[in-house]
Design a protein around this motif. Structure first.
Motif, PDB file in Angstrom:
ATOM      1  N   THR A 116       0.886  -1.345   0.034  1.00 39.96           N
ATOM      2  CA  THR A 116      -0.005  -0.144  -0.033  1.00 39.96           C
ATOM      3  C   THR A 116       0.942   1.321   0.146  1.00 39.96           C
ATOM      4  OG1 THR A 116      -1.644  -1.466   1.298  1.00 39.96           O
ATOM      5  CG2 THR A 116      -1.781   1.045   1.216  1.00 39.96           C
ATOM      6  N   ARG A 117       1.175   1.694  -1.221  1.00 42.61           N
ATOM      7  CA  ARG A 117       2.245   2.724  -1.486  1.00 42.61           C
ATOM      8  C   ARG A 117       1.825   4.119  -2.177  1.00 42.61           C
ATOM      9  NH1 ARG A 117       8.126   1.698  -3.612  1.00 42.61           N
ATOM     10  NH2 ARG A 117       8.074   0.156  -1.964  1.00 42.61           N
ATOM     11  N   ALA A 118       1.887   4.993  -1.440  1.00 41.26           N
ATOM     12  CA  ALA A 118       1.176   6.568  -2.165  1.00 41.26           C
ATOM     13  C   ALA A 118       2.051   6.517  -3.553  1.00 41.26           C
ATOM     14  CB  ALA A 118       1.349   7.590  -1.150  1.00 41.26           C
ATOM     15  N   ARG A 119       1.039   6.791  -4.542  1.00 41.12           N
ATOM     16  CA  ARG A 119       1.504   7.473  -5.759  1.00 41.12           C
ATOM     17  C   ARG A 119       1.854   6.167  -6.546  1.00 41.12           C
ATOM     18  NH1 ARG A 119       2.862  10.864  -2.577  1.00 41.12           N
ATOM     19  NH2 ARG A 119       4.959  10.472  -1.991  1.00 41.12           N
ATOM     20  N   VAL A 120       1.822   4.847  -6.007  1.00 44.63           N
ATOM     21  CA  VAL A 120       2.271   3.669  -6.656  1.00 44.63           C
ATOM     22  C   VAL A 120       0.916   2.499  -6.760  1.00 44.63           C
ATOM     23  CG1 VAL A 120       3.832   1.681  -6.946  1.00 44.63           C
ATOM     24  CG2 VAL A 120       4.575   3.827  -6.044  1.00 44.63           C
ATOM     25  N   THR A 121       0.368   2.657  -5.970  1.00 45.28           N
ATOM     26  CA  THR A 121      -0.810   1.631  -5.678  1.00 45.28           C
ATOM     27  C   THR A 121      -1.944   2.336  -5.339  1.00 45.28           C
ATOM     28  OG1 THR A 121      -0.383   0.741  -3.516  1.00 45.28           O
ATOM     29  CG2 THR A 121       0.502  -0.344  -5.255  1.00 45.28           C
ATOM     30  N   PHE A 122      -1.915   3.486  -4.699  1.00 50.13           N
ATOM     31  CA  PHE A 122      -3.019   4.526  -4.470  1.00 50.13           C
ATOM     32  C   PHE A 122      -2.677   5.945  -4.820  1.00 50.13           C
ATOM     33  CE2 PHE A 122      -2.350   6.523  -0.486  1.00 50.13           C
ATOM     34  CZ  PHE A 122      -1.353   5.900   0.063  1.00 50.13           C
ATOM     35  N   GLN A 123      -3.595   6.988  -4.874  1.00 50.89           N
ATOM     36  CA  GLN A 123      -3.241   8.233  -5.047  1.00 50.89           C
ATOM     37  C   GLN A 123      -4.427   9.025  -4.376  1.00 50.89           C
ATOM     38  OE1 GLN A 123      -1.913   8.885  -8.880  1.00 50.89           O
ATOM     39  NE2 GLN A 123      -3.984   9.382  -9.602  1.00 50.89           N
ATOM     40  N   TYR A 124      -4.014  10.322  -3.699  1.00 46.30           N
ATOM     41  CA  TYR A 124      -4.997  11.033  -3.493  1.00 46.30           C
ATOM     42  C   TYR A 124      -5.035  12.364  -4.477  1.00 46.30           C
ATOM     43  CZ  TYR A 124      -5.849   9.385   1.218  1.00 46.30           C
ATOM     44  OH  TYR A 124      -6.348   8.472   2.301  1.00 46.30           O
ATOM     45  N   GLY A 125      -6.349  12.439  -4.807  1.00 40.25           N
ATOM     46  CA  GLY A 125      -6.702  13.748  -6.014  1.00 40.25           C
ATOM     47  C   GLY A 125      -7.710  14.560  -5.369  1.00 40.25           C
ATOM     48  N   PRO A 126      -8.212  15.408  -6.498  1.00 45.32           N
ATOM     49  CA  PRO A 126      -9.328  16.426  -5.802  1.00 45.32           C
ATOM     50  C   PRO A 126     -10.509  15.666  -5.383  1.00 45.32           C
ATOM     51  CG  PRO A 126      -8.768  16.493  -8.180  1.00 45.32           C
ATOM     52  CD  PRO A 126      -7.944  15.593  -7.461  1.00 45.32           C
ATOM     53  N   ASN A 127     -10.807  14.351  -5.799  1.00 42.15           N
ATOM     54  CA  ASN A 127     -11.985  13.563  -5.731  1.00 42.15           C
ATOM     55  C   ASN A 127     -11.717  12.419  -4.339  1.00 42.15           C
ATOM     56  OD1 ASN A 127     -13.445  14.808  -7.914  1.00 42.15           O
ATOM     57  ND2 ASN A 127     -12.488  13.527  -9.056  1.00 42.15           N
ATOM     58  N   GLY A 128     -10.639  12.649  -3.817  1.00 45.53           N
ATOM     59  CA  GLY A 128     -10.288  11.647  -2.777  1.00 45.53           C
ATOM     60  C   GLY A 128      -9.284  10.682  -3.119  1.00 45.53           C
ATOM     61  N   PRO A 129      -9.194   9.633  -2.498  1.00 45.51           N
ATOM     62  CA  PRO A 129      -8.280   8.572  -2.834  1.00 45.51           C
ATOM     63  C   PRO A 129      -8.701   7.844  -4.076  1.00 45.51           C
ATOM     64  CG  PRO A 129      -9.498   7.821  -0.846  1.00 45.51           C
ATOM     65  CD  PRO A 129      -9.973   9.299  -1.188  1.00 45.51           C
ATOM     66  N   GLU A 130      -7.591   7.242  -4.717  1.00 42.71           N
ATOM     67  CA  GLU A 130      -8.018   6.569  -6.004  1.00 42.71           C
ATOM     68  C   GLU A 130      -6.996   5.413  -5.928  1.00 42.71           C
ATOM     69  OE1 GLU A 130      -6.853   8.238  -9.763  1.00 42.71           O
ATOM     70  OE2 GLU A 130      -7.653   6.690 -10.771  1.00 42.71           O
ATOM     71  N   GLY A 131      -7.439   4.157  -5.838  1.00 49.60           N
ATOM     72  CA  GLY A 131      -6.829   2.964  -6.403  1.00 49.60           C
ATOM     73  C   GLY A 131      -6.241   3.027  -7.474  1.00 49.60           C
ATOM     74  N   LEU A 132      -4.948   2.356  -7.537  1.00 47.84           N
ATOM     75  CA  LEU A 132      -4.055   2.404  -8.816  1.00 47.84           C
ATOM     76  C   LEU A 132      -3.917   0.949  -9.538  1.00 47.84           C
ATOM     77  CD1 LEU A 132      -1.555   5.143  -8.269  1.00 47.84           C
ATOM     78  CD2 LEU A 132      -3.618   5.249  -9.325  1.00 47.84           C
ATOM     79  N   LEU A 133      -4.428  -0.184  -8.508  1.00 40.26           N
ATOM     80  CA  LEU A 133      -4.483  -1.341  -9.185  1.00 40.26           C
ATOM     81  C   LEU A 133      -5.703  -1.487  -9.744  1.00 40.26           C
ATOM     82  CD1 LEU A 133      -2.320  -3.186  -6.395  1.00 40.26           C
ATOM     83  CD2 LEU A 133      -1.416  -2.236  -8.234  1.00 40.26           C
ATOM     84  N   LYS A 134      -5.911  -1.506 -10.974  1.00 35.07           N
ATOM     85  CA  LYS A 134      -7.174  -1.598 -11.541  1.00 35.07           C
ATOM     86  C   LYS A 134      -7.452  -3.160 -12.253  1.00 35.07           C
ATOM     87  CE  LYS A 134      -8.672   2.476 -10.852  1.00 35.07           C
ATOM     88  NZ  LYS A 134      -8.272   3.695 -11.417  1.00 35.07           N
TER      89      LYS A 134
END
Ligand SMILES: Cc1cc2nc3c(=O)[nH]c(=O)nc-3n(C[C@H](O)[C@H](O)[C@H](O)COP(=O)(O)O)c2cc1C
Length: 207
Positions: A116-134
């Protein structure tokens, strides 16, 4: 298809002995492979190869820019990088999840803390958190001495749903093997129920 199997019991599975969750995860992966003979399988066995906990030194290493890390810090981050690369490469994730003291094992938690690593498997944007493992599918094989399915004492399922969803994995199936320490009959029934759930999920016709 790439399958990542993560075994998180403290018990090493050997010659058919030991961990129920590893045995059931092995069976599930075997059935996935039977359906998809070209599938590649990576096994991350946290009993044989325990992953270190997230401590002060690890946080320091993670928050130090790569080019400024000491050799020791780089080596520690590289351990986490290996686990991140494994889950990024996986199309299907199979987790063996024993219940220890109403939670997941410390080894599974260490694995979760690594992937669980920021900017690698998730990131925060204007809409809140976004998971990056799609686009991944996950199966979690739950093994318990008692029976807690659907009760407030089952903190594992909401926790894993939240965590996996947070990193983008929303297609998750839970397989329950319960009552495993409630005597031989309950144990056999719990394992049979889990195997029936696996077969139903994978569309396997019973022999
Ligand atoms: C340290 C430890 C803690 C446990 N805590 C619980 C628990 O809180 N609730 C439960 O139902 N079973 C508990 N059990 C029983 C395990 O969930 C059960 O033995 C299960 O089969 C473990 O999975 P494994 O066979 O893959 O190791 C515990 C077992 C151990 C060794």
């Amino acid at each position: 298809m790439n399958i990542l199997q993560v075994n998180s019991s403290a018990r090493v599975f050997e010659n058919g002995q030991g961990s129920h969750s590893t045995r059931l995860a092995n069976e599930l992966v075997g059935k996935l492979r039977a359906a998809e003979p070209g599938a590649q399988v990576t096994v991350r066995d946290l009993a044989r190869q325990p992953h270190p906990a997230l401590d002060e030194a690890t946080l320091q290493a993670l928050f130090t820019p790569a080019e400024a890390r000491t050799a020791e810090q780089a080596a520690r981050v590289a351990l986490d990088d290996t686990l991140v690369a494994e889950i990024k490469a996986a199309d299907v994730l199979v987790l063996g999840v024993p219940m220890y003291n109403f939670g997941v094992t410390s080894q599974l938690k260490n694995w979760i803390d690594a992937i669980t690593r920021a900017r690698v498997t998730f990131q925060y944007g204007p809409n809140g958190p976004e998971g990056l493992l799609k686009g991944k599918k996950a199966y979690a094989v739950l093994t318990r001495g008692g029976k807690y399915r659907g009760t407030p004492a089952d903190s594992q399922v909401p926790y894993l749903k939240t965590l996996l969803g947070f990193i983008g994995i929303t297609d998750v199936e839970f397989i329950y093997a319960e009552g495993l320490n409630m005597g031989p009959e309950a144990e056999a029934a719990g394992l049979a129920e889990a195997r029936a759930q696996i077969d139903a999920l994978l569309g396997v016709v019973p022999a």
